[in-house]
Design a protein around this motif. Structure first.
Motif, PDB file in Angstrom:
ATOM      1  N   LEU A  13       0.879  -1.225   0.062  1.00 41.03           N
ATOM      2  CA  LEU A  13       0.007  -0.192   0.002  1.00 41.03           C
ATOM      3  C   LEU A  13       0.886   1.383   0.087  1.00 41.03           C
ATOM      4  O   LEU A  13       0.583   2.139  -0.481  1.00 41.03           O
ATOM      5  N   HIS A  14       1.946   1.224   0.599  1.00 37.32           N
ATOM      6  CA  HIS A  14       2.783   2.310   0.528  1.00 37.32           C
ATOM      7  C   HIS A  14       3.601   2.652  -0.596  1.00 37.32           C
ATOM      8  O   HIS A  14       3.668   3.822  -1.017  1.00 37.32           O
ATOM      9  N   ARG A  15       3.660   1.402  -1.508  1.00 37.49           N
ATOM     10  CA  ARG A  15       4.387   1.660  -2.718  1.00 37.49           C
ATOM     11  C   ARG A  15       3.452   2.324  -3.648  1.00 37.49           C
ATOM     12  O   ARG A  15       3.773   2.915  -4.818  1.00 37.49           O
ATOM     13  N   VAL A  16       2.071   2.129  -3.483  1.00 39.28           N
ATOM     14  CA  VAL A  16       1.149   2.842  -4.351  1.00 39.28           C
ATOM     15  C   VAL A  16       0.524   4.032  -3.973  1.00 39.28           C
ATOM     16  O   VAL A  16      -0.260   4.465  -4.604  1.00 39.28           O
ATOM     17  N   GLY A  17       1.309   4.592  -3.045  1.00 39.47           N
ATOM     18  CA  GLY A  17       1.048   6.088  -2.663  1.00 39.47           C
ATOM     19  C   GLY A  17       0.133   6.331  -1.637  1.00 39.47           C
ATOM     20  O   GLY A  17       0.022   7.433  -1.245  1.00 39.47           O
ATOM     21  N   ARG A  18      -0.147   5.272  -0.647  1.00 42.72           N
ATOM     22  CA  ARG A  18      -1.013   5.563   0.335  1.00 42.72           C
ATOM     23  C   ARG A  18      -0.158   6.129   1.396  1.00 42.72           C
ATOM     24  O   ARG A  18       0.712   5.653   1.704  1.00 42.72           O
ATOM     25  N   THR A  19      -0.971   6.978   2.216  1.00 43.49           N
ATOM     26  CA  THR A  19      -0.227   7.342   3.720  1.00 43.49           C
ATOM     27  C   THR A  19      -0.339   6.310   4.654  1.00 43.49           C
ATOM     28  O   THR A  19      -1.113   5.538   4.640  1.00 43.49           O
ATOM     29  N   ASN A  20       0.538   6.865   5.502  1.00 44.11           N
ATOM     30  CA  ASN A  20       0.362   5.932   6.779  1.00 44.11           C
ATOM     31  C   ASN A  20      -0.896   5.825   7.526  1.00 44.11           C
ATOM     32  O   ASN A  20      -1.491   4.763   7.861  1.00 44.11           O
ATOM     33  N   ALA A  21      -1.498   6.895   7.422  1.00 48.47           N
ATOM     34  CA  ALA A  21      -2.988   7.155   8.057  1.00 48.47           C
ATOM     35  C   ALA A  21      -4.051   6.199   7.287  1.00 48.47           C
ATOM     36  O   ALA A  21      -4.791   5.577   7.874  1.00 48.47           O
TER      37      ALA A  21
END
Length: 287
Positions: free
Chosen positions: A15-23
């Motif tokens: 999810l981080h790699r596809v641009g999602r924020t930590n929140a």
């Protein structure tokens, strides 16, 4: 659980790699933001998503203290208290730690066996009795009525635990003498035979006497024999060596009933009478 944790951690990275924020990751996976941050940083630093190796805690007892624990339980396996050991040796550990040391010694907490005290003379007579009857055929025992009266006592005896190795239940140091509180609950009289169980009757208040025992034999025992055992012309009776059973009035009653052959019974332990197993089952059920 491990596979599930690894899936969650992999999802964090994806999810981080596809641009999602930590929140957003935390909300989607139903985990906290610090958890997301921790695993993102762990993956960045090590390229892995596994837990760090854990170091074992150092033992809270020394080898010398472990030996003292062993000595304490070997000296007194019945009265050993883990709390008392901790206090006596000034250990900084829990009771469970002491129990773990017991387990490491192959010692297990068991309910101790109970038995009456036997003198050396009692032991010899028991052995003599066993040798006399051990080779009797099944047909012999099928013609025996096992008779006894039993008083059930209430008790406030606390549960006792003994720490011992498997297979040592009846070692002398692991057995406690039986005792009674003195508060009578019920006094019963009954008998058993290969064909069934005889009548069970309440003896009533007061101590049993020879006269009362004869009355039980006449009014309870004989009718049960006639009903269940078809009253053979000759049969055997096994009762313990109680002074009541040897009273003169009882002996005279048996003389008047020559069809009943009273078997000898050694003094001490009543456990040689199989009816004791019936009483034990009744006691267990009533607890």
């Amino acid at each position: 659980m491990m596979k599930q944790s690894e899936i969650y951690r992999g999802s964090i990275i994806s999810l981080h790699r596809v641009g999602r924020t930590n929140a957003q990751i935390a909300m989607q996976l139903h985990i906290s933001k610090p958890t997301v941050s921790r695993w993102l940083q762990r993956h960045k630093d090590t390229g892995k998503l596994t837990d760090k190796p854990r170091t074992n805690r150092p033992p809270c007892t020394t080898s010398e203290q472990d030996q003292q624990i062993r000595s304490a339980v070997e000296r007194n396996p019945l009265l050993t208290s883990s709390l008392r050991i901790i206090e006596h040796q000034n250990l900084r550990c829990t009771q469970q730690t002491v129990h773990n040391r017991f387990y490491a010694m192959n010692l297990h907490g068991r309910k101790p066996a109970r038995r009456h005290h036997l003198t050396e003379a009692n032991r010899e007579k028991r052995l003599e009795y066993a040798l006399k009857f051990c080779e009797k055929a099944a047909s012999f025992w099928e013609n025996v009525v096992f008779l006894e009266e039993k008083t059930f006592y209430s008790t406030d005896r606390k549960a006792t635990k003994v720490w011992r190795k498997n297979g040592t239940r009846y070692d002398a140091q692991h057995v406690v003498s039986d005792g009674r509180s003195g508060r009578i609950g019920a006094a019963l009289f009954g008998g058993v035979h290969a064909s069934g169980v005889g009548e069970l009757t309440d003896i009533g208040p007061g101590h049993i006497t020879g006269v009362k025992y004869v009355k039980l034999l006449e009014e309870v025992f004989l009718p049960s024999v006639r009903l269940l055992y078809l009253y053979p012309s000759q049969f055997f009776l096994l009762q313990d060596n109680s002074p009541i059973h040897n009273a003169e009035v009882v002996k005279n009653w048996f003389k008047a009933h020559p069809e009943i052959n009273v078997l000898p019974h050694p003094p001490g332990y009543p456990d040689l009478n199989p009816i004791e197993h019936v009483w034990a089952a009744m006691e267990k059920t009533s607890q």
